[in-house]
Write a protein that holds these residues in place. Sequence first.
Motif, PDB file in Angstrom:
ATOM      1  N   ASP A 122      10.665  -0.007  -4.207  1.00  0.00           N
ATOM      2  CA  ASP A 122      10.055  -0.649  -5.376  1.00  0.00           C
ATOM      3  C   ASP A 122       9.956   0.392  -6.485  1.00  0.00           C
ATOM      4  O   ASP A 122       8.942   1.079  -6.614  1.00  0.00           O
TER       5      ASP A 122
ATOM      6  N   ALA B 154       4.840  -4.301  -7.134  1.00  0.00           N
ATOM      7  CA  ALA B 154       4.391  -5.230  -6.086  1.00  0.00           C
ATOM      8  C   ALA B 154       3.098  -4.728  -5.453  1.00  0.00           C
ATOM      9  O   ALA B 154       2.902  -3.524  -5.279  1.00  0.00           O
TER      10      ALA B 154
ATOM     11  N   ASP C 101       1.650 -10.063  -2.087  1.00  0.00           N
ATOM     12  CA  ASP C 101       2.630 -10.716  -2.965  1.00  0.00           C
ATOM     13  C   ASP C 101       3.795 -11.266  -2.154  1.00  0.00           C
ATOM     14  O   ASP C 101       4.204 -10.684  -1.150  1.00  0.00           O
TER      15      ASP C 101
ATOM     16  N   VAL D 170       7.651 -11.713  -2.194  1.00  0.00           N
ATOM     17  CA  VAL D 170       8.723 -11.026  -2.916  1.00  0.00           C
ATOM     18  C   VAL D 170      10.092 -11.413  -2.365  1.00  0.00           C
ATOM     19  O   VAL D 170      10.225 -11.878  -1.241  1.00  0.00           O
TER      20      VAL D 170
ATOM     21  N   LEU E  21      13.746  -4.204  -3.949  1.00  0.00           N
ATOM     22  CA  LEU E  21      12.998  -5.326  -4.499  1.00  0.00           C
ATOM     23  C   LEU E  21      13.786  -5.951  -5.642  1.00  0.00           C
ATOM     24  O   LEU E  21      14.241  -5.249  -6.538  1.00  0.00           O
TER      25      LEU E  21
ATOM     26  N   ILE F  53       9.300 -10.475  -7.933  1.00  0.00           N
ATOM     27  CA  ILE F  53       8.086 -10.982  -7.307  1.00  0.00           C
ATOM     28  C   ILE F  53       8.041 -12.484  -7.546  1.00  0.00           C
ATOM     29  O   ILE F  53       8.001 -12.938  -8.687  1.00  0.00           O
TER      30      ILE F  53
END
Length: 86
Positions: free
Chosen positions: A50, A55, A59, A61, A77, A80
């Motif tokens: 990330d 994040a 969350d 994701v 990532l 989100i």
Amino acid sequence: METKKQVKHKRGQVVSKSGDKSIVVQINYKIKHPFYGKYIRRRTKLAVHDPANQAGVGDLVEITACRPISKRKSWRLINIVEKASI
């Protein structure tokens, strides 16, 4: 004719912010037992890169596979999907 490589995308929940630019994402799924036919819950925990530290724990994701960034991190990532409500 060239064939395009399938990119793996997964969706899961952040269970830990393990360090700078790192999160741990848990992916829950069910499999059918081969003999009894009953569905069993399983989970996979993946270390995810990330880069913006955006994040947080809880969350939802979306992640994608990438080149190895460290010993355990091979996922990045994407975005989100849903922020955790506190």
